[in-house]
Design an enzyme around this catalytic site. Structure first.
Site, mmCIF file in Angstrom:
data_model
loop_
_atom_site.group_PDB
_atom_site.id
_atom_site.type_symbol
_atom_site.label_atom_id
_atom_site.label_comp_id
_atom_site.label_asym_id
_atom_site.label_seq_id
_atom_site.Cartn_x
_atom_site.Cartn_y
_atom_site.Cartn_z
ATOM 1 N N CYS A 48 28.052 43.457 44.100
ATOM 2 C CA CYS A 48 28.487 44.340 43.010
ATOM 3 C C CYS A 48 27.978 43.796 41.666
ATOM 4 O O CYS A 48 27.818 42.594 41.492
ATOM 5 C CB CYS A 48 30.013 44.432 43.001
ATOM 6 N N ASP A 50 29.626 43.710 38.999
ATOM 7 C CA ASP A 50 30.756 43.101 38.282
ATOM 8 C C ASP A 50 30.378 41.703 37.760
ATOM 9 O O ASP A 50 29.841 40.884 38.519
ATOM 10 C CB ASP A 50 31.948 43.012 39.265
ATOM 11 N N ARG A 52 31.951 39.175 37.241
ATOM 12 C CA ARG A 52 32.685 38.031 37.802
ATOM 13 C C ARG A 52 32.178 37.608 39.172
ATOM 14 O O ARG A 52 32.704 36.681 39.771
ATOM 15 C CB ARG A 52 34.174 38.377 37.895
ATOM 16 N N HIS A 104 33.827 42.775 46.836
ATOM 17 C CA HIS A 104 34.900 41.938 46.290
ATOM 18 C C HIS A 104 36.178 42.759 46.176
ATOM 19 O O HIS A 104 36.128 43.967 45.935
ATOM 20 C CB HIS A 104 34.501 41.322 44.943
ATOM 21 N N CYS A 107 37.561 45.682 43.221
ATOM 22 C CA CYS A 107 36.319 46.277 42.712
ATOM 23 C C CYS A 107 36.616 47.560 41.913
ATOM 24 O O CYS A 107 37.223 48.493 42.435
ATOM 25 C CB CYS A 107 35.372 46.589 43.878
#
Ligand code: CO
Length: 221
Positions: A48, A50, A52, A104, A107
């Site tokens: 992803c 993202d 993080r 994750h 998400c």
């Protein structure tokens, strides 16, 4: 041209870059010389976007060790030339033998797909996750807690994307040619930084039937 606070931002990032490059050279003087010659990653990571869930950091690998494709909610779409090109280059040129789809928990893309609010263009992308939701709705709806449903959809999304990787022409062709290539499905927890294997592993097309069975997938191939 004076760019005010944007110059400050650039200076800060460039300073960090210089410090990082110095640190890398300090611990391994030939590091960049080696990287410059060639990359030799052993894994393709589909994850992803993202901020993080940075692939290299999660598995503590240096630049050059992992080939990465990221998009919102780690989706593998059959007609996405970007993702398909990454897979083809990874498998056919870099000779990578492991493709890891890593989602994750928590998400945002998966959450947005569940909520059905309007977000504009991205809704077209999220349709793919809504397809996953529809395919597993019965099992997901058995959970009473909304948050549990959401986390389960994060897992199901990884599983469906692993299947999508398996059905790409690139992977199918590699298996036909007896190329050693396996696809893995993992999920990462931002809460504690720990990876979990979703127990989906495919290294040959004959294994797919058993995988559909194990993960409740209706597939007509
Ligand atoms: Co995400």
């Amino acid at each position: 041209m004076e760019r005010g606070k944007d110059d400050k931002m650039r200076d800060m990032l460039f300073k960090r870059n210089e410090a990082w490059a110095n640190k890398m050279r300090g611990s391994d003087p030939d590091f960049f010389k080696r990287l410059h010659k060639q990359q030799n990653p052993k894994y393709l990571w589909i994850g992803c976007s993202d901020s993080r869930v940075s692939a290299n950091q999660i598995v503590d690998l240096d630049p050059g060790e992992i080939f990465v494709h990221r998009n919102i909610a780690n989706v593998v779409v059959h007609t996405d030339l970007n993702c398909l090109s990454v897979i083809q280059y990874a498998v056919e040129v870099l000779k990578i033998k492991h493709i890891i789809v890593c989602g994750h928990y928590g998400c945002g893309g998966v959450k947005a797909a569940m909520e059905n609010h309007e977000h504009g263009l991205i809704d077209n992308w999220l349709r793919h996750i809504q397809d996953v939701y529809r395919a597993h709705k019965k099992e997901i709806d058995l959970l009473e807690n909304k948050n549990d449903q959401y986390q389960l959809l994060c897992e199901k999304n990884v599983i469906e994307q692993v299947i999508n990787v398996c059905h790409t022409t690139i992977v199918q062709k590699s298996w036909r040619n007896n190329v050693d290539l396996s696809i893995h499905g993992w999920i990462y927890s931002i809460k504690n930084g720990i990876l979990k294997d979703l127990d989906i592993y495919v290294s040959a097309p004959e294994q797919l039937e058993a995988v559909y069975e194990a993960h409740g997938i209706n597939y007509f191939s």
